[in-house]
Design an enzyme around this catalytic site. Structure first.
Site, PDB file in Angstrom:
ATOM      1  CG  LEU A 101      14.212  35.471  62.602  1.00 28.73           C
ATOM      2  CD1 LEU A 101      13.945  33.967  62.540  1.00 28.73           C
ATOM      3  CD2 LEU A 101      14.807  35.827  63.958  1.00 28.73           C
ATOM      4  CG  ASP A 102      20.288  39.193  61.475  1.00 29.56           C
ATOM      5  OD1 ASP A 102      19.577  40.156  61.140  1.00 29.56           O
ATOM      6  OD2 ASP A 102      21.017  39.184  62.492  1.00 29.56           O
ATOM      7  CB  ALA A 103      20.686  35.961  55.701  1.00 33.06           C
TER       8      ALA A 103
END
Ligand code: URA
Length: 241
Positions: A101-103
Site C-alpha cells: 500500500l502506498d505510504a
C-alpha cells in the site's frame, strides 16, 4: 532448491521480493555473496540475509494490520522512513507485507512469513479481491464509472474489469467517495485509474483484502488471523494446509 524459493519457504519474503534481495547482494551462501536468484542451495548450506542466518523452520504467523498513512509497506527502507514492521513491536518472527500500500494509503494489509501464501495472494492469476474507498476530486457520472469498470488504458495496458460505485458525494466541496473492487494490483493502480478518468484521488483506504476487513481494528493496530480465516486464504489460492 533455488535460492529465491529457499528464502521464500523460510519466510524471508515472497519469491519475487526474494529475487530483489538477492540482486541487491544482501544474501550470502556459505560466506560468499550470491549473484543470482537461481543459485542452487541445499538444506545444509549456511544462508544469511543482511548478515543474519536464515532459519528454515520459523513458526508461520499471519497478521492483519490496519495500516495508518505515513508508513511504507516494505520491510526495510533505505531512506530510514517508518515502515509497517515498526508497528509490530511484539512480533518476534520476521514477517513481511503481502503486496503493498502506498505510504499515504491506509487500511487492510496482511503480513506473514508464509512465502507460498504471500506469493499466490499477490499473483494476478488468483484474482484476489481488494476493496478500496477513494475520495476523489470531482463527481463522476454513471458513464465514466462504467468506463472505469470496464477497463482503462494505463501505460499501454488495459486494466482488468473492476466493480466501481459512487457511494457518497459532496457537491459543495466537489468531492466524491468511490468504492472500487480490483482483482489485480498494479503499482498505484487506484490512483492511476482515477487520474486517467479525470478524478484525482485525494485520500485512499483499503477496506477489504481477500474478504478480511479492518472495520473492527483501530488504525495502527493488528491482530492474528483466526485458524478459519487462514484456511479460507489457503482455499482461495488452491493451497493445501
Ligand atoms: N492503488 C493505489 O493507487 N495505491 C495503493 O496504495 C493501493 C492501490
Amino acid at each position: 532448491m533455488r535460492l529465491a524459493k529457499y528464502l521464500a519457504d523460510a519466510g524471508i519474503a515472497s519469491r519475487r521480493r526474494a529475487e530483489d534481495i538477492i540482486r541487491q547482494k544482501r544474501v550470502k551462501v556459505n560466506g560468499f555473496t550470491a549473484e543470482l536468484p537461481q543459485t542452487e542451495v541445499e538444506e545444509s548450506d549456511n544462508v544469511t540475509v543482511d548478515g543474519k542466518k536464515v532459519r528454515g523452520s520459523e513458526k508461520k504467523v499471519y497478521l492483519l494490520l490496519n495500516k495508518p498513512t505515513g508508513y511504507i509497506s516494505t520491510a526495510v527502507d533505505t531512506h530510514d522512513r517508518p515502515t509497517v514492521i515498526d508497528l509490530l513491536k511484539k512480533v518476534k518472527e520476521r514477517v513481511y507485507p503481502v503486496g503493498r500500500l502506498d505510504a499515504d494509503t491506509s487500511g487492510a494489509l496482511i503480513l506473514t512469513n508464509d512465502g507460498k501464501l504471500a506469493y499466490r495472494l499477490t499473483h494476478p492469476r488468483y484474482g484476489i479481491k481488494k476493496t478500496y474507498r477513494a475520495l476523489v476530486k470531482g463527481i463522476p457520472g454513471k458513464k465514466i464509472l462504467d468506463k472505469m469498470a470496464k477497463g482503462l488504458l494505463i501505460e499501454n495496458r488495459k486494466t482488468a474489469p473492476a466493480e466501481i460505485k459512487l457511494i457518497d458525494r459532496d457537491k459543495k466541496q466537489n468531492l466524491a467517495m468511490l468504492q472500487i473492487v480490483l482483482t489485480e494490483g498494479k503499482k498505484r493502480q487506484v490512483k492511476k485509474m482515477c487520474s486517467a478518468a479525470g478524478y484525482p484521488v485525494v485520500q485512499l483506504q483499503r477496506i477489504n483484502f481477500a474478504g478480511l476487513t479492518v472495520d473492527e481494528l483501530a488504525v495502527g493496530s493488528y491482530r492474528v488471523l483466526k485458524a478459519d480465516e487462514k484456511r479460507r486464504l489457503y482455499d482461495m489460492v488452491g493451497l493445501k494446509q
